[in-house]
Design an enzyme around this catalytic site. Sequence first.
Site, mmCIF file in Angstrom:
data_model
loop_
_atom_site.group_PDB
_atom_site.id
_atom_site.type_symbol
_atom_site.label_atom_id
_atom_site.label_comp_id
_atom_site.label_asym_id
_atom_site.label_seq_id
_atom_site.Cartn_x
_atom_site.Cartn_y
_atom_site.Cartn_z
ATOM 1 C CG ASP A 51 -3.983 7.839 8.493
ATOM 2 O OD1 ASP A 51 -3.910 6.599 8.606
ATOM 3 O OD2 ASP A 51 -4.031 8.423 7.406
ATOM 4 C CD GLU A 61 -2.738 -0.837 2.662
ATOM 5 O OE1 GLU A 61 -2.663 0.235 3.310
ATOM 6 O OE2 GLU A 61 -3.421 -1.797 3.033
#
Lengths: 399, 260
Positions: free
Chosen positions: B62, B51
């Site tokens: 995040d 990724e």
Amino acid sequence: MERVKAVPDMKGRFGPFGGQYVPETLIPALNELSAAYGQAKADANFQREWTDLLKDYVGRPTPLRQAYRISKELGFPVYLKREDLNHTGAHKINNTMGQVLLASRMGKTRIIAETGAGQHGVATATAAALFGLKAEVYMGAEDVKRQALNVYRMRLLGAEVHAVNAGTSTLKDATNEAIRDWVTNVRDTFYVIGSVVGPHPYPMMVRDFQSVIGREARRQFRRLTGGFPTHIVAPVGGGSNAMGIFYPFRQDPVRLIGVEAAGEGIDTGHHAATITKAEPGILHGSLSYLLQDEDGQVQPAHSISAGLDYPGVGPEHAYFHHIGRAQYVSITDAEALEAFHHLAEWEGIIPALESAHAVAWVIKNRDSLREQPTQVLINLSGRGDKDVDAVLDYEGGLE
Amino acid sequence: MMTTSIQGAFDRSRAQGRAALIPYITAGYPNLDQLEPLVHALENGGADLIEIGIPFSDPLADGPILQKAASHALAQGVKVQQVLDTVAHIKAAVPLLFLTYINLVYRRGIDEFIRVSHEAGISGLIIPDWPWSESARYEDLAYRQGMALIPFAAPTSTNQHLDDIAKGHGFVYTVSVTGVTGVRSRVDVGVEPLVKRIRQHTTLPIAVGFGISTPEQARQTGLVADGVIVGSALVRALMDQPDQAPEVAERFVRALRNAL
């Protein structure tokens, strides 16, 4: 005039705008919230409880009255809807009372909120205190420094304030952090969003709670004058006070004017005039207009008014702009400051800097407004006590 | 450029009797020049899919580590087109996926973003703030262009959602806990029942991410899932020694791979 369709649709769309752009983890919580809100909206007990709170605790209805000295100065009648006279000093509490009442009905034990200048944080902490719930408020570290008094107010009300050190350390970052908290504690936590922004059903729900402003104003204005104002003018950051007063007038022959912050000037790049720029983008759960660079990175907003200092705007405002139902204009820091002084001297009312933007637009456009029969209604969304220090500082202190 | 099949990568690891290892790095951390050597280092260390995060200003899914990596990259002036150009030059033997946020995709135009990503050799898009209810209508369009829009499943997901995403492609990105990305001290006890529940609804490979940091955690997760995603812990290791990023990355990934 185009008749405004009933929005949002089932998916939370206002025309092309709105939606639910959040992590999958939150989708079930949004569905739960939509269902709970739908039931509460239809429940006479909930409505009665909320209305009683607004009347006996918040102090509604707020007055609507002609401002005679301004009217004389400008040459046409100007009316003020006095949201500054609410408990805690602004319209924000209409919404937090509704959401915290809903949270308590849903059995949520923990309340979180984001705040910029601290007005929504104070209004949330107030409602949470009233219901005996614990509130945690996310606030950008820059704002914590600039608005120390509001931080202390929230603490006095029993809330915990978390300073957010990320990105620009202002409202958008505080909102990111509140969403991160919600995604982590989604099962027991109710997120009280402070404006007509965020994923569906928030823009609709906050609009509905704030619409008490417009419903009262419509009744009061008709009683006073027998007709409608020609213009309704309100400041727009996220847009909750503006949508609150616009929405009940949306089918009426009234021009709706949303005033954004032009900051130091649209061309300087230091502004918060999201709709004036009209670039579609997705932030904090909905598709609307957004201040962003060519890649889609969110750009910091600027305004002397902390409540307008946000790079996004509610999706229903984007929709009103898109279909032409409302007109969006902008006012600079300097113009707003001038109006701040005028209203204090002419009417004995120190307005919030947000509200001063709406007053400034009316003053600035006095000549063109005077050309036709005009009756202007300004939504005075909040009181200016919170801004006195900042204004004094900006103007170089006491001589 | 040919894209390598996501399904093929899971099939290969399954044939070896282990879960696929899927490390994450942020494009532009420590700098964009390091992206190509980092991808090769991850491959050499034993990654099965990789990724690549395109940094966004407001990464609300995040935790602190990946926020910091994104801020660092943006402060260096990393642009979406530069990431695309850099990735297009990488000759990887494993499938590459982009992880980014919806506004960058929307700004470019969803169709256009899918097209340019495909041209750069990307096999799938992972967009944490683009839930199935919003992305589903692009699913077929993307798939016809060789791009999988990776669906998410979370501990809060309903069975209806798990049925819906069975129509998706690539794999199911399973979020191990309610929360954001980050380093956690142990694997949540809910992961095993969650993976088992998802399996009752779909035949897509199931990869688990969010909070998997150590070889032991990867091993435990790999016993129940088809893939193990490690992001924050790897990026944190790079942050400790940014001047030796590829060496650190290869070592880190090899330790995870040996545990699977």
